[in-house]
Design a protein around this motif. Structure first.
Motif, PDB file in Angstrom:
ATOM      1  N   PHE A   1      -0.307  -7.309 -10.597  1.00  0.00           N
ATOM      2  CA  PHE A   1      -0.835  -7.806 -11.872  1.00  0.00           C
ATOM      3  C   PHE A   1      -0.849  -6.722 -12.948  1.00  0.00           C
ATOM      4  O   PHE A   1      -0.695  -7.022 -14.136  1.00  0.00           O
ATOM      5  N   PHE A   2      -1.070  -5.471 -12.551  1.00  0.00           N
ATOM      6  CA  PHE A   2      -1.059  -4.347 -13.483  1.00  0.00           C
ATOM      7  C   PHE A   2      -0.038  -3.323 -12.970  1.00  0.00           C
ATOM      8  O   PHE A   2      -0.409  -2.322 -12.364  1.00  0.00           O
ATOM      9  N   PRO A   3       1.249  -3.552 -13.216  1.00  0.00           N
ATOM     10  CA  PRO A   3       2.286  -2.664 -12.667  1.00  0.00           C
ATOM     11  C   PRO A   3       2.160  -1.252 -13.233  1.00  0.00           C
ATOM     12  O   PRO A   3       1.787  -1.044 -14.396  1.00  0.00           O
ATOM     13  N   ARG A   4       2.495  -0.277 -12.403  1.00  0.00           N
ATOM     14  CA  ARG A   4       2.561   1.114 -12.842  1.00  0.00           C
ATOM     15  C   ARG A   4       3.922   1.333 -13.519  1.00  0.00           C
ATOM     16  O   ARG A   4       4.943   0.822 -13.056  1.00  0.00           O
ATOM     17  N   SER A   5       3.902   2.084 -14.600  1.00  0.00           N
ATOM     18  CA  SER A   5       5.122   2.234 -15.398  1.00  0.00           C
ATOM     19  C   SER A   5       6.005   3.389 -14.941  1.00  0.00           C
ATOM     20  O   SER A   5       7.107   3.559 -15.439  1.00  0.00           O
ATOM     21  N   SER A   6       5.503   4.198 -14.029  1.00  0.00           N
ATOM     22  CA  SER A   6       6.332   5.292 -13.504  1.00  0.00           C
ATOM     23  C   SER A   6       6.289   5.255 -11.985  1.00  0.00           C
ATOM     24  O   SER A   6       5.290   4.855 -11.383  1.00  0.00           O
ATOM     25  N   ASP A   7       7.373   5.687 -11.368  1.00  0.00           N
ATOM     26  CA  ASP A   7       7.456   5.652  -9.908  1.00  0.00           C
ATOM     27  C   ASP A   7       6.379   6.511  -9.261  1.00  0.00           C
ATOM     28  O   ASP A   7       5.818   6.157  -8.220  1.00  0.00           O
ATOM     29  N   GLN A   8       6.091   7.663  -9.890  1.00  0.00           N
ATOM     30  CA  GLN A   8       5.101   8.560  -9.299  1.00  0.00           C
ATOM     31  C   GLN A   8       3.694   7.972  -9.315  1.00  0.00           C
ATOM     32  O   GLN A   8       2.823   8.427  -8.586  1.00  0.00           O
ATOM     33  N   ALA A   9       3.461   6.961 -10.184  1.00  0.00           N
ATOM     34  CA  ALA A   9       2.140   6.343 -10.255  1.00  0.00           C
ATOM     35  C   ALA A   9       1.988   5.179  -9.294  1.00  0.00           C
ATOM     36  O   ALA A   9       0.879   4.678  -9.106  1.00  0.00           O
ATOM     37  N   LYS A  10       3.081   4.747  -8.686  1.00  0.00           N
ATOM     38  CA  LYS A  10       3.016   3.577  -7.814  1.00  0.00           C
ATOM     39  C   LYS A  10       2.400   3.940  -6.473  1.00  0.00           C
ATOM     40  O   LYS A  10       2.709   4.976  -5.877  1.00  0.00           O
ATOM     41  N   PHE A  11       1.560   3.044  -5.990  1.00  0.00           N
ATOM     42  CA  PHE A  11       0.857   3.300  -4.728  1.00  0.00           C
ATOM     43  C   PHE A  11       1.829   3.382  -3.568  1.00  0.00           C
ATOM     44  O   PHE A  11       1.627   4.173  -2.639  1.00  0.00           O
ATOM     45  N   VAL A  12       2.894   2.602  -3.613  1.00  0.00           N
ATOM     46  CA  VAL A  12       3.845   2.599  -2.505  1.00  0.00           C
ATOM     47  C   VAL A  12       4.490   3.971  -2.336  1.00  0.00           C
ATOM     48  O   VAL A  12       4.837   4.380  -1.220  1.00  0.00           O
ATOM     49  N   VAL A  13       4.651   4.717  -3.432  1.00  0.00           N
ATOM     50  CA  VAL A  13       5.218   6.065  -3.349  1.00  0.00           C
ATOM     51  C   VAL A  13       4.281   6.979  -2.583  1.00  0.00           C
ATOM     52  O   VAL A  13       4.711   7.763  -1.722  1.00  0.00           O
ATOM     53  N   LEU A  14       2.982   6.879  -2.885  1.00  0.00           N
ATOM     54  CA  LEU A  14       1.994   7.667  -2.145  1.00  0.00           C
ATOM     55  C   LEU A  14       2.033   7.330  -0.666  1.00  0.00           C
ATOM     56  O   LEU A  14       2.063   8.227   0.193  1.00  0.00           O
ATOM     57  N   MET A  15       2.051   6.045  -0.344  1.00  0.00           N
ATOM     58  CA  MET A  15       2.021   5.640   1.056  1.00  0.00           C
ATOM     59  C   MET A  15       3.290   6.065   1.789  1.00  0.00           C
ATOM     60  O   MET A  15       3.236   6.481   2.954  1.00  0.00           O
ATOM     61  N   ASN A  16       4.428   5.977   1.111  1.00  0.00           N
ATOM     62  CA  ASN A  16       5.680   6.413   1.755  1.00  0.00           C
ATOM     63  C   ASN A  16       5.641   7.906   2.046  1.00  0.00           C
ATOM     64  O   ASN A  16       6.114   8.368   3.087  1.00  0.00           O
ATOM     65  N   ARG A  17       5.062   8.649   1.105  1.00  0.00           N
ATOM     66  CA  ARG A  17       4.963  10.099   1.309  1.00  0.00           C
ATOM     67  C   ARG A  17       4.050  10.407   2.489  1.00  0.00           C
ATOM     68  O   ARG A  17       4.361  11.265   3.332  1.00  0.00           O
ATOM     69  N   LEU A  18       2.942   9.711   2.570  1.00  0.00           N
ATOM     70  CA  LEU A  18       2.030   9.945   3.693  1.00  0.00           C
ATOM     71  C   LEU A  18       2.642   9.507   5.006  1.00  0.00           C
ATOM     72  O   LEU A  18       2.493  10.175   6.038  1.00  0.00           O
ATOM     73  N   THR A  19       3.332   8.381   5.003  1.00  0.00           N
ATOM     74  CA  THR A  19       3.934   7.875   6.237  1.00  0.00           C
ATOM     75  C   THR A  19       4.999   8.827   6.762  1.00  0.00           C
ATOM     76  O   THR A  19       5.081   9.100   7.970  1.00  0.00           O
ATOM     77  N   SER A  20       5.822   9.345   5.838  1.00  0.00           N
ATOM     78  CA  SER A  20       6.883  10.256   6.266  1.00  0.00           C
ATOM     79  C   SER A  20       6.323  11.550   6.834  1.00  0.00           C
ATOM     80  O   SER A  20       6.948  12.186   7.688  1.00  0.00           O
ATOM     81  N   SER A  21       5.131  11.938   6.375  1.00  0.00           N
ATOM     82  CA  SER A  21       4.542  13.190   6.847  1.00  0.00           C
ATOM     83  C   SER A  21       3.635  13.001   8.050  1.00  0.00           C
ATOM     84  O   SER A  21       3.551  13.873   8.919  1.00  0.00           O
ATOM     85  N   LEU A  22       2.929  11.861   8.100  1.00  0.00           N
ATOM     86  CA  LEU A  22       1.916  11.661   9.128  1.00  0.00           C
ATOM     87  C   LEU A  22       2.317  10.655  10.194  1.00  0.00           C
ATOM     88  O   LEU A  22       1.632  10.523  11.201  1.00  0.00           O
ATOM     89  N   GLY A  23       3.398   9.943   9.969  1.00  0.00           N
ATOM     90  CA  GLY A  23       3.825   8.930  10.924  1.00  0.00           C
ATOM     91  C   GLY A  23       3.128   7.608  10.696  1.00  0.00           C
ATOM     92  O   GLY A  23       2.218   7.478   9.879  1.00  0.00           O
ATOM     93  N   THR A  39      -1.401 -13.767 -16.887  1.00  0.00           N
ATOM     94  CA  THR A  39      -1.993 -14.321 -15.661  1.00  0.00           C
ATOM     95  C   THR A  39      -3.444 -13.891 -15.494  1.00  0.00           C
ATOM     96  O   THR A  39      -4.273 -14.655 -15.006  1.00  0.00           O
ATOM     97  N   ILE A  40      -3.746 -12.669 -15.909  1.00  0.00           N
ATOM     98  CA  ILE A  40      -5.119 -12.179 -15.829  1.00  0.00           C
ATOM     99  C   ILE A  40      -5.972 -12.816 -16.915  1.00  0.00           C
ATOM    100  O   ILE A  40      -7.107 -13.264 -16.673  1.00  0.00           O
ATOM    101  N   LEU A  41      -5.457 -12.906 -18.133  1.00  0.00           N
ATOM    102  CA  LEU A  41      -6.224 -13.500 -19.230  1.00  0.00           C
ATOM    103  C   LEU A  41      -6.544 -14.961 -18.948  1.00  0.00           C
ATOM    104  O   LEU A  41      -7.665 -15.422 -19.157  1.00  0.00           O
ATOM    105  N   SER A  42      -5.566 -15.714 -18.474  1.00  0.00           N
ATOM    106  CA  SER A  42      -5.762 -17.153 -18.285  1.00  0.00           C
ATOM    107  C   SER A  42      -6.678 -17.473 -17.117  1.00  0.00           C
ATOM    108  O   SER A  42      -7.258 -18.557 -17.062  1.00  0.00           O
ATOM    109  N   SER A  43      -6.835 -16.551 -16.186  1.00  0.00           N
ATOM    110  CA  SER A  43      -7.753 -16.805 -15.069  1.00  0.00           C
ATOM    111  C   SER A  43      -9.147 -16.244 -15.334  1.00  0.00           C
ATOM    112  O   SER A  43     -10.018 -16.330 -14.480  1.00  0.00           O
ATOM    113  N   GLY A  44      -9.358 -15.682 -16.537  1.00  0.00           N
ATOM    114  CA  GLY A  44     -10.668 -15.239 -16.953  1.00  0.00           C
ATOM    115  C   GLY A  44     -11.331 -16.260 -17.857  1.00  0.00           C
ATOM    116  O   GLY A  44     -11.003 -17.453 -17.820  1.00  0.00           O
TER     117      GLY A  44
END
Length: 906
Positions: A384-406, A477-482
């Motif tokens: 609903f609130f996309p991040r505008s840069s790849d480094q801000a995306k949560f999936v990037v953080l999780m991929n980095r942690l997964t690759s390092s920690l398994g 979508t957020i405005l109309s459901s408020g």
């Protein structure tokens, strides 16, 4: 639950208790709804410890830094929790006022036994009195000590016995045992009793994957201390089963609108180890609960990540800390949306308990077969609130942690819902994605309760420099459901939000109500172009005549001027406006007399004809809804320009001065000088100040009418249920806060005179707070003064506490009087005003009116009060909550100054 039922809800100011209470009012409308809550914040600043509860950290530098962060966050969190509780209770009481045939009563009560006699007689006196006063038919026991996630933050040294909830449940069970025993002797059914348990009674095995848990399985070691308390509750219910049949609900994590964070600070989720060498730079997040994540998401720059980290390049060196965070993000829960949780509780209330021999326990979860982790929730939010840069995306953080920690095997506790579905016919309806969407919408609406300010620095040199806060737009979508997707009549959808007139400076243009002024503001903005000050009044009704606007032709000073000199405005500006009903007796008389004049004038007033109420609001009046009918009354319509004048006049207007038709100003310039003054006190470096509103204190504060200087129009013959409930609620809140903080509401404010600062954003937000309070109580005839006094007191309370807890003294309380004394009041010398009033009092244009009071009669009260007041009169400064560098204040001036004079006419 039926129309004759009496329902007792404990924990009524809590997240779950408040929503259950509202649902009971909407669905059943019982005879009585009794609300209990201890009204205590989990995080009271009680002085028990000045240090944070993470004593394991040994780095002196880190501890010092953490203490500062902890205290600041604790202040903010304390105010948030306390204010959420207040708003929840008020929402219930406001809804109760509009629910026919239902009486609501709120009690501030702590059910934890705290008296020695408890162990002899097994009762809390207040609870016993409630059962004697009311014929209780249903008890919904939701009073709940904080769960394990908030116990991390409890200051050390607090008596653990006071934190247990088992005492509260035993108190209630003992009371019910006595009550049901009496009922059995006369053949009456027992009280229906539903209590709250928790999924935390189930053990968590670090080696086991997430799996569903069944109510019938043996429980030997709950997951934590909170789960142990809950298991004790269940066992106690079994012990009392002979006289107290009950239903217990093991609620899995509940989320949704009106929740409040259980975290004090980002350090609540610190993942630093307890080894001293690792404590210099712990990994911090913003709080891994849905509330904190939603709050951050709706206000966050799209370029920023939702979970900021102090470091991200030390995964190998600090695997223990990172792995702990990684595990928290993967932990699975069976989240249940608030509406589904309420449905389950109401289904349990209707369960035929008289037919069971002991307590019956049900799981209440969200119905997910696999569960949902915090990581999953963050991914949903970013849809609903996309991040505008790849480094801000949560999936990037999780991929980095997964690759390092398994990979991490998902762990957690899920709900087996088979039994709940069979016995309670309960099935969750709201999916996780829909629930997160609704919750984000609610948080976004709360972030912008009065829309975005249209103030800028253009159009006038006098405009104060506005400090802007960057706002990031929400998707449709957020405005109309408020609230933008709600009907103005749908209170369930609005969830306590006030709906303003479309013309109000506070309105959301997507959901607002029409008013009688909608067609005239174009003219008033045009006429007042060039006016730096606008003086205005409101006089509605078809029968009003010249005698109802007496201040048009009375002056109390030969030197001072009680109105705006139109010649000071540019291009023939008109700066004194009276809003009067079109076609009224007054308009008709003056139009006939001055038929060639393009403007209808009376004394110094230029009349603004507004449509008659039934003509302009005919579509609204057709609604078969008592609340909308109340809004479409003269009293409600008169308050729109009075309390929310920001959109009525040209952008050149710096001040808007409202006076009632029976009020005369002795010297408007002196009044504006009071607005330009600032509280000096001890002062604070770098802190500027300004006055956002000027009020007067009623010389007769014992008068209970909201506008004691104005006629009541027969209102005393109409039971003012709303006003009575509103006043009772304010008294309850003041009593509820007793012993924690002091809410000093200013008494005796007279709203027949108000000066508004129009070019200050904090002043606009404050006016909107006052107007929203009045709209939500719907006490249009008398509630405005109550609302004003309460909101002024609340803002000053917030401001005072924030100053104190940040280590500063509330400097506006140190104003120095001319006599050398200090205190919360500022001295005003009355001698100059006295001289003005005693010289050459005059009236003018007497031939234009049928009856004008003699000048001596008009100002007699003012002269007498001036003579008896002495040389020093005091006004009071009260702070407005602000995040700006310029701190704004409300100033309350005593009526004895004579600046504002009442026309004492029959």
């Amino acid at each position: 639950i039926e129309a004759n039922s009496t329902v007792l809800v404990t924990g009524a100011a809590g997240f779950l208790g408040s929503q259950v209470s509202l649902a009971i009012l909407r669905l059943y409308g019982p005879k009585h709804l009794v609300l209990l809550d201890n009204f205590e914040s989990t995080f009271l600043h009680d002085g028990s410890s000045s240090s944070p509860p993470f004593a394991a950290f040994t780095s002196a530098e880190y501890i010092a830094k953490f203490k500062q962060e902890y205290e600041l966050h604790k202040t903010q969190q304390f105010l948030t929790l306390l204010e959420y509780k207040r708003q929840r209770i008020f929402t219930i009481l406001q809804s109760c006022v509009t629910t026919r045939n239902t009486s609501c009563k709120f009690y501030k009560a702590d059910l934890r036994p705290s008296i020695p006699e408890y162990f002899d007689i097994g009762e809390i006196p207040l609870l016993n009195n409630i059962f004697e006063q009311y014929d209780i038919t249903h008890v919904i026991h939701l009073a709940n000590e904080e769960s394990s996630r908030s116990k991390l933050n409890k200051p050390p040294g607090r008596d653990m016995l006071q934190s247990t909830k088992a005492g509260m449940t035993e108190t209630m069970l003992e009371q019910l045992r006595k009550e049901n025993k009496k009922r059995r002797t006369v053949g009456r059914p027992p009280v229906q009793y539903v209590f709250r348990s928790s999924y935390e009674v189930y053990s968590e095995d670090d080696e086991m994957p997430a799996r569903q848990r069944d109510e019938m399985e043996d429980i030997t070691s709950p997951a934590n201390l909170h789960g142990t308390y809950k298991r004790i509750d269940e066992i106690l219910s079994t012990s009392y089963a002979d006289f107290v049949p009950s239903v217990g609900l093991r609620l899995f994590p509940v989320y949704g609108p009106w929740d409040s964070s259980q975290m004090i600070s980002s350090a609540a989720t610190a993942t630093a180890s307890t080894e001293p060498e690792n404590n210099n730079a712990p990994i911090l997040t913003e709080g891994l609960d849905v509330f904190s994540l939603c709050e951050r998401m709706v206000s966050l720059d799209p370029k920023e990540p939702l979970l900021p980290m102090t470091k991200f390049d030390d995964l190998q060196e600090r695997q223990t800390e990172w792995r702990h965070l990684y595990q928290q993000l993967h932990l699975k829960h069976d989240w249940v949306y608030i509406d589904d949780a309420v449905d389950a509780i109401l289904s349990a209330v209707q369960f035929p308990m008289a037919s069971i021999s002991g307590p019956i326990i049900f799981n209440v979860g969200g119905g997910s077969a696999t569960g949902t982790s915090i990581g999953n929730i963050i991914n949903i939010m970013e849809q609903f609130f996309p991040r505008s840069s790849d480094q801000a995306k949560f999936v990037v953080l999780m991929n980095r942690l997964t690759s390092s920690l398994g990979d991490e095997s998902p762990r957690g506790v899920l709900a087996n819902m088979t039994r709940s579905k069979y016995f309670l016919n309960f099935e969750p309806r709201i999916s996780m994605k829909e629930g997160i969407q609704r919750t984000l919408s609610w948080h976004y609406d709360r972030l912008h309760p009065y829309g975005l300010s249209s103030m800028d620095d253009s159009g006038t040199e006098e405009r104060e420099e506005i400090e802007t806060i960057e706002h990031y737009p929400a998707p449709e979508t957020i405005l109309s459901s408020g609230i933008a997707g709600c009907s103005p009549l749908d209170k369930e959808c609005l969830r306590g939000s006030a709906i303003f007139p479309c013309l109000s400076e506070c309105a959301n243009p997507r959901v607002c109500l029409p008013s009688i002024y909608d067609t005239v503001v174009f003219s008033t903005r045009k006429w007042t172009t060039g006016c730096s000050v606008v003086l205005y009044t409101v006089l509605l009704g078809k029968d009003v005549g010249k005698e109802d606007l007496p201040n048009a032709n009375v002056a109390v000073s030969s030197k001072g001027r009680g109105f705006v000199d139109n010649s000071n405005g540019a291009n023939g500006a008109i700066c004194n406006l009276a809003f009067v009903t079109e076609g009224s007796k007054l308009i008709n008389e003056l139009q006939t007399k001055n038929s060639q004049d393009p403007f209808v004038t009376f004394g110094f007033w230029t009349l603004v004809p507004v449509p008659h109420l039934t003509w302009s609001l005919s579509s609204v009046l057709q609604e078969d809804d008592e609340d909308i009918s109340l809004f479409a009354t003269q009293e409600a319509q008169m308050l729109i320009p009075k309390l929310s004048p920001g959109n009525f006049f040209a952008s050149s207007a710096k001040y808007a001065v409202y006076i009632s038709p029976r009020v005369v100003l002795s010297d408007l310039n002196s009044i504006l000088n009071l607005m330009s003054e600032r509280p000096r006190g001890g002062g604070m470096a770098g802190m500027n100040s300004g006055t956002s509103m000027l009020l007067i204190r009623n010389p007769s504060p014992n008068i209970k009418n909201g506008n004691p200087w104005e006629p009541t129009d027969g209102a005393d013959s109409i039971p003012d249920r709303r006003g009575a409930q509103q006043e009772s609620a304010y008294q309850s809140i003041q009593m509820g806060l007793h012993g924690q903080i002091s809410l000093n509401m200013p008494n005796g404010i007279d709203s027949s005179f108000v000066v508004h600062a129009l070019q200050v954003e904090d002043a606009r937000l404050f006016r909107c707070d006052v107007y929203a309070e009045m709209l939500q109580w719907e006490s249009f005839h008398r509630g405005e003064t109550k609302s004003l006094e309460f909101v002024v007191g609340l803002h000053n309370l917030w401001s005072r506490l924030i100053m104190q807890w940040a280590g500063y003294h509330p400097w506006w309380e140190d104003e120095v009087a001319p006599d050398g004394s200090t205190g919360v009041e500022t001295a005003i010398t009355a001698s100059g005003i006295d001289q003005i009033l005693r010289k050459n009092l005059e009236s003018f244009n007497e031939g234009d009116v049928d009856r004008v009071a003699s000048t001596d009669d008009a100002v007699q009260v003012a002269k007498e009060t001036i003579a008896s007041a002495g040389e020093v009169l005091r006004s009071k400064w009260l702070a407005i909550l602000s995040s700006k560098s310029t701190h704004q204040f409300v100033r309350i001036v005593p009526a004895e100054t004579g600046l504002v004079v009442k026309l004492d006419l029959p």
